[in-house]
Write a protein that holds these residues in place. Structure first.
Motif, mmCIF file in Angstrom:
data_model
loop_
_atom_site.group_PDB
_atom_site.id
_atom_site.type_symbol
_atom_site.label_atom_id
_atom_site.label_comp_id
_atom_site.label_asym_id
_atom_site.label_seq_id
_atom_site.Cartn_x
_atom_site.Cartn_y
_atom_site.Cartn_z
ATOM 1 N N GLN A 44 1.072 -1.446 0.120
ATOM 2 C CA GLN A 44 0.009 0.268 -0.167
ATOM 3 C C GLN A 44 0.849 1.295 0.277
ATOM 4 O O GLN A 44 1.032 2.253 -0.990
ATOM 5 N N SER A 69 -0.761 5.541 -9.727
ATOM 6 C CA SER A 69 -1.469 4.893 -8.326
ATOM 7 C C SER A 69 -2.927 4.824 -8.233
ATOM 8 O O SER A 69 -2.976 3.311 -7.385
ATOM 9 N N GLU A 70 -3.624 5.190 -9.326
ATOM 10 C CA GLU A 70 -4.858 4.099 -9.594
ATOM 11 C C GLU A 70 -5.044 3.475 -10.266
ATOM 12 O O GLU A 70 -5.174 2.575 -10.382
ATOM 13 N N ARG A 83 -3.535 0.692 -7.996
ATOM 14 C CA ARG A 83 -5.077 0.122 -6.836
ATOM 15 C C ARG A 83 -5.581 -0.464 -7.456
ATOM 16 O O ARG A 83 -6.430 -1.510 -6.610
ATOM 17 N N THR A 133 -6.262 -4.391 -5.661
ATOM 18 C CA THR A 133 -7.631 -4.643 -5.688
ATOM 19 C C THR A 133 -8.506 -5.952 -6.568
ATOM 20 O O THR A 133 -8.820 -7.204 -5.805
#
Length: 144
Positions: free
Chosen positions: A33, A44-45, A48, A52
């Motif tokens: 993280q 960064s997105e 993520r 996920t």
């Protein structure tokens, strides 16, 4: 936003060539993280979304940061995937990518490894990516 020890660390993160965050080696979700939070801009997105998708596809996945990249694997069986920031894309590496069907599109100098490159604003076929993650997690992993 108040500075926490974690956000202070991220603020001090050095970006290496191509904008890859320099993150200390570490085991577990917190290290991954921290890497994702330090990925510059749109990357960064992407980080993520990848994290996920991998966690959803492989419950109980083992995570670590090694060589300034997040790694995903099955504990005791090795690593099956990693990703890394480059100037114009995020490179996702499947360490045993050649047996995946269909094979990820980008070849490697390593005989078994295959890649996908995710570009800003480019399509991300999450259904295909999840299928590759599932297949890769079921193969023997890389010991690193």
């Amino acid at each position: 936003m108040a500075k926490t020890p974690e956000t202070a660390k991220i603020a001090k993160t050095t970006l290496l060539a191509g904008g890859n965050p320099q993150i200390a080696k570490g085991e577990g979700d917190a290290s991954v993280q921290a890497y994702i939070a330090a990925m510059p801009g749109w990357k960064s997105e992407v980080g993520r979304r990848l994290d996920t998708l991998i966690v959803r596809t492989v419950p109980g996945v083992h995570k670590a940061v090694k060589w300034n990249s997040p790694f995903y694997g099955i504990e005791g069986q090795g690593w099956f995937l990693s990703f890394h920031c480059f100037t114009n894309y995020v490179k996702v590496a499947f360490f045993r990518g050649t047996p995946l069907r269909p094979a990820p599109p980008v070849e490697s100098k390593s005989q078994d490894t295959r890649y996908i490159h995710i570009h800003e604003g480019g399509p991300l076929d999450e259904v295909q990516l999840a299928a590759w993650v599932k297949q890769a997690s079921e193969l023997p992993g890389e010991k690193m």
